[in-house]
Design an enzyme around this catalytic site. Structure first.
Site, PDB file in Angstrom:
ATOM      1  N   THR A  78       0.818  -1.206   0.000  1.00 21.57           N
ATOM      2  CA  THR A  78       0.000   0.000   0.000  1.00 21.57           C
ATOM      3  C   THR A  78       0.856   1.262   0.000  1.00 21.57           C
ATOM      4  O   THR A  78       0.313   2.361  -0.035  1.00 21.57           O
ATOM      5  CB  THR A  78      -0.925   0.034   1.228  1.00 21.57           C
ATOM      6  OG1 THR A  78      -0.177  -0.325   2.377  1.00 21.57           O
ATOM      7  CG2 THR A  78      -2.079  -0.931   1.056  1.00 21.57           C
ATOM      8  N   GLU A 103     -24.149  -4.716   2.768  1.00 16.73           N
ATOM      9  CA  GLU A 103     -23.753  -3.576   3.593  1.00 16.73           C
ATOM     10  C   GLU A 103     -24.831  -2.502   3.608  1.00 16.73           C
ATOM     11  O   GLU A 103     -25.112  -1.898   4.646  1.00 16.73           O
ATOM     12  CB  GLU A 103     -22.429  -2.972   3.099  1.00 16.73           C
ATOM     13  CG  GLU A 103     -21.218  -3.892   3.244  1.00 16.73           C
ATOM     14  CD  GLU A 103     -21.023  -4.400   4.665  1.00 16.73           C
ATOM     15  OE1 GLU A 103     -21.375  -3.683   5.615  1.00 16.73           O
ATOM     16  OE2 GLU A 103     -20.537  -5.536   4.820  1.00 16.73           O
TER      17      GLU A 103
HETATM   18  P1  ADP Z   1       4.728  -1.481   1.266  1.00 15.12           P
HETATM   19  O1  ADP Z   1       6.002  -1.019   1.891  1.00 15.12           O
HETATM   20  O2  ADP Z   1       3.511  -0.884   1.894  1.00 15.12           O
HETATM   21  O3  ADP Z   1       4.609  -2.966   1.182  1.00 15.12           O
HETATM   22  P2  ADP Z   1       5.842  -0.199  -1.001  1.00 15.12           P
HETATM   23  O4  ADP Z   1       5.987   1.172  -0.481  1.00 15.12           O
HETATM   24  O5  ADP Z   1       7.066  -1.025  -1.014  1.00 15.12           O
HETATM   25  O6  ADP Z   1       4.698  -0.967  -0.246  1.00 15.12           O
HETATM   26  O7  ADP Z   1       5.224  -0.113  -2.465  1.00 15.12           O
HETATM   27  C1  ADP Z   1       5.789  -0.789  -3.552  1.00 15.12           C
HETATM   28  C2  ADP Z   1       5.622  -0.012  -4.822  1.00 15.12           C
HETATM   29  O8  ADP Z   1       4.251   0.098  -5.183  1.00 15.12           O
HETATM   30  C3  ADP Z   1       6.102   1.409  -4.706  1.00 15.12           C
HETATM   31  O9  ADP Z   1       7.451   1.503  -4.995  1.00 15.12           O
HETATM   32  C4  ADP Z   1       5.245   2.140  -5.717  1.00 15.12           C
HETATM   33  O10 ADP Z   1       5.755   2.029  -7.009  1.00 15.12           O
HETATM   34  C5  ADP Z   1       3.956   1.380  -5.669  1.00 15.12           C
HETATM   35  N1  ADP Z   1       3.007   2.020  -4.744  1.00 15.12           N
HETATM   36  C6  ADP Z   1       2.529   1.470  -3.608  1.00 15.12           C
HETATM   37  N2  ADP Z   1       1.668   2.304  -3.006  1.00 15.12           N
HETATM   38  C7  ADP Z   1       1.603   3.418  -3.763  1.00 15.12           C
HETATM   39  C8  ADP Z   1       0.898   4.644  -3.649  1.00 15.12           C
HETATM   40  N3  ADP Z   1       0.074   4.884  -2.619  1.00 15.12           N
HETATM   41  N4  ADP Z   1       1.066   5.583  -4.610  1.00 15.12           N
HETATM   42  C9  ADP Z   1       1.888   5.327  -5.644  1.00 15.12           C
HETATM   43  N5  ADP Z   1       2.594   4.205  -5.800  1.00 15.12           N
HETATM   44  C10 ADP Z   1       2.466   3.231  -4.880  1.00 15.12           C
HETATM   45 ZN    ZN Z   2     -22.887  -7.854   7.731  1.00 19.93          ZN
END
Ligand code: ADP
Ligand code: ZN
Ligand code: MG
Length: 614
Positions: A202, A421
């Site tokens: 995320t 829901e």
């Molecule tokens: P997490 O650490 O939450 O598991 P990451 O930060 O490693 O996720 O996300 C992996 C990749 O996914 C990032 O490098 C980016 O390219 C993409 N990504 C994830 N979330 C976003 C977001 N909210 N906005 C834009 N790109 C995102």
């Molecule tokens: Zn329910």
């Protein structure tokens, strides 16, 4: 696996090295075959005139003598020099002799200097290989937390989309890092630790980097799993080192990714098996308590499993502020897609909203992956620009892989969840005394819920009336009722609702005296003391008769049935509202309670908004 293979290869070099040494030595031995003989034999040969020539050193005599048989070659011999007057003897028998100071230089080189050099060479070679495979091997205890200076982070808030709430919370941290004096002069201090919590992909790691990028301070990042070291005590040393570095570089950000690898609750797992991790965790706690946030070191961490973290980590003064980085809703996905679509150089005519509609349940990492996959497919198909077609194909590919992993909901299930829901929400909004509905979403959250209806009480409540309790049961049953009205068939999605509704109904009968036939009697069984024998326990639990038990069960059943009927009737009457709201929810994935209230007002002409629950 891979590493083991490398090790084997290196050991082969080692074996070959030893082998070469052995060959060299045996070669030397064969050319230099020198026979060691006793001094007495030497004297004997001397008398026989068999000695050809000798070289005398302080301790030994070496020389060449005639062979035993005529066929043999002359042999070299060596003997310990016993008699200091050998030279006179040699003169006597007219043997050529020379004397020299003993020099074993070349022999020494050959017999041990070269092997030692070889050993050292092989050793270095091995270490180099190991170091290449396992950074930090050569610098045991030295920290391998990489110092990302501001310019190589290169991430800004604009790169992180769809998580506006988290961004807003983090903005304060940045303000602090930029103007620490402003806060310190007011006597304030920032929370020591910020914990980013949310499902994988995320954007937690990305957010931490963005904080560093925005505040333009050094960024030290290390992953929790890197702390869990091969050698006892190394993890703790790393933690110490990390904080030392951070203090020296303040203001800066220390980021521990995947905190759960290191911060699992102590005492999990077998006896003593995780001593090392425990030590590391303890060291982290010690360091966190010790450092002063006002020097400008901000500690951030991320995890997707906050529930396994040691509670000590979450106490005030440690990771006391938690920032939720949740799965994006449709608007969020649009924003994220826009960020990543910008990177495509030849983008066709794409409607981002369409893409967002195709990707419910996907997180940022999935969307980034999707955009990349679509680009690759375009290249493979030899197209000039990336078109919707490629995205559709990419979604298909990804969804097949993701379905198991992420519980992506298929369109049919989404529809069921939406009706379910809204069933809850509509019943809740139409009955008196129920908590106002704040928002309804069908973005899957956490592990269990496929969607949820969020109801927030307007005030603290200590008493509840019978009408309110009945209303609550009706709204809990509203989900199931909506499913029955629309699909006739019902799903397992109501499992949790039924359990809650039954609990309330049972409490009404057995604790609150709200049953009709069971009367104002308290039937609840107190928890039994564990030390009582089973026999006794059974006797004690006979708080009421079998007959009463039957009455209670019937009353509970009655309450549930009646409230289910209330929910069914209500929803049946408001079917058009339900349909319209479902369409909106399917489209937006998240609607506010206020929207629903408006809708009820608009549609419910003439008819009273609130009905009696009984
Ligand atoms: P997490 O650490 O939450 O598991 P990451 O930060 O490693 O996720 O996300 C992996 C990749 O996914 C990032 O490098 C980016 O390219 C993409 N990504 C994830 N979330 C976003 C977001 N909210 N906005 C834009 N790109 C995102
Ligand atoms: Zn329910
Ligand atoms: Mg991460």
């Amino acid at each position: 696996m891979d590493m083991e293979k490398h090790h084997k290869v290196s050991i082969w070099y080692f074996v070959i090295g030893i082998w070469i040494v052995l060959i060299l030595q045996s070669y030397l031995a064969s050319t230099y075959s020198v026979k060691t003989i006793p001094y007495s034999q030497f004297l004997q040969k001397l008398k026989e005139g068999k000695i050809v020539e000798v070289n005398i050193t302080e301790k030994q005599i070496q020389g060449l003598m005639q062979p035993e048989a005529t066929s043999d070659e002359k042999t070299y011999f060596r003997t310990i020099r016993v008699d200091p007057d050998t030279s006179e003897l040699l003169d006597k028998y007219q043997v050529n002799y020379s004397a020299s100071i003993e020099s074993t230089f070349f022999r020494d080189i050959l017999s041990w200097v070269i092997p030692v050099l070889l050993f050292v060479g092989v050793w270095f070679f091995l270490m180099k290989r190991l170091a290449a495979q396992q950074p930090g091997f050569m610098s045991l205890g030295k920290n391998k937390a990489k110092v990302h200076k501001q310019e190589d982070v290169g991430v800004r808030f604009e790169d992180v989309a769809g998580v506006d709430e988290a961004v807003a919370e983090l903005a304060e941290v940045i303000d602090f890092l930029k103007n620490p004096d402003k806060y310190i002069s007011f006597g304030g201090s920032l929370p020591k630790g910020l914990l980013l919590v949310g499902p994988p992909g995320t954007g937690k790691t990305l957010l931490a980097k963005a904080v560093a990028g925005e505040s333009q301070v050094p960024f030290f990042s290390i992953s929790g799993s890197e702390f869990v070291e091969l050698f006892v005590g190394m993890g703790a040393a790393r933690v110490r080192d990390l904080f030392d570095q951070a203090n020296a570089n303040a203001p800066c950000i220390v980021f521990i990714d995947e905190l759960d690898a290191l911060g699992k609750a102590r005492g999990f797992g077998g006896a003593g098996g995780h001593d090392e991790r425990e030590q590391t965790l303890n060291q982290l706690l010690v360091e966190m308590d010790g450092f002063d946030p006002n020097v400008g070191v901000i500690l951030m961490a991320a995890t997707n499993r906050p529930e396994v973290l040691d509670p000590a980590l979450l106490r005030p003064g440690r990771f006391d502020r938690q920032v939720l980085v949740d799965r994006p809703d449709k608007q969020g996905r649009i924003a994220i897609l826009e960020v990543h679509l910008k990177k495509i150089k030849k983008l066709g005519n794409i409607n981002v909203e369409d893409l967002a509609n195709m990707t419910p349940g996907m997180v940022g990492a999935d969307l980034a992956n999707l955009v990349n996959e679509a680009t690759l497919l375009t290249v493979r198909a030899r197209k000039k620009t990336v078109e919707k077609e490629q995205f559709e194909e990419a979604v298909e590919r990804l969804v097949a892989g993701l379905e198991k992993k992420n519980r992506l909901i298929n369109p049919k299930e989404r529809k069921i969840v939406a009706y379910h829901e809204l069933g809850h929400a509509l019943v809740a909004l139409s009955l008196p005394g129920t908590d106002p509905v704040k928002k309804i979403t069908i973005v899957p959250r956490g592990i269990a819920a496929l969607g949820y209806t969020m109801q927030v009480p307007t005030e603290d409540r200590f008493l509840m009336t019978k009408t309110e309790l009945l209303g609550k049961i009706a709204s809990l049953l509203g989900g199931r009722a909506a499913e029955e009205i629309i699909f006739t068939d019902i799903s397992t999605g109501a499992h949790n609702d039924l359990s809650k509704a039954t609990d309330i109904a049972r409490s009404m009968v057995t604790e609150y005296g709200m049953g009709e036939r069971a009367g104002q009697v308290y039937y609840k069984q107190e928890p039994q003391a564990m030390f009582l024998q089973l026999e006794q326990r059974r006797n004690v639990s006979g708080n009421y008769s079998e007959k009463t038990a039957q009455v209670i069960d019937e009353e509970v059943r009655n309450i549930i049935d009646q409230q289910y009927a209330v929910a069914m009737k209500l929803l049946d009457e408001k079917r058009d509202i339900l349909e319209e709201a479902v369409a909106e929810l399917m489209e937006k994935e998240k609607i506010e309670g206020s929207y629903l209230e408006e809708l009820i007002k608009k549609k419910g002409t003439g008819e009273p908004l609130q009905e009696s629950a009984e």
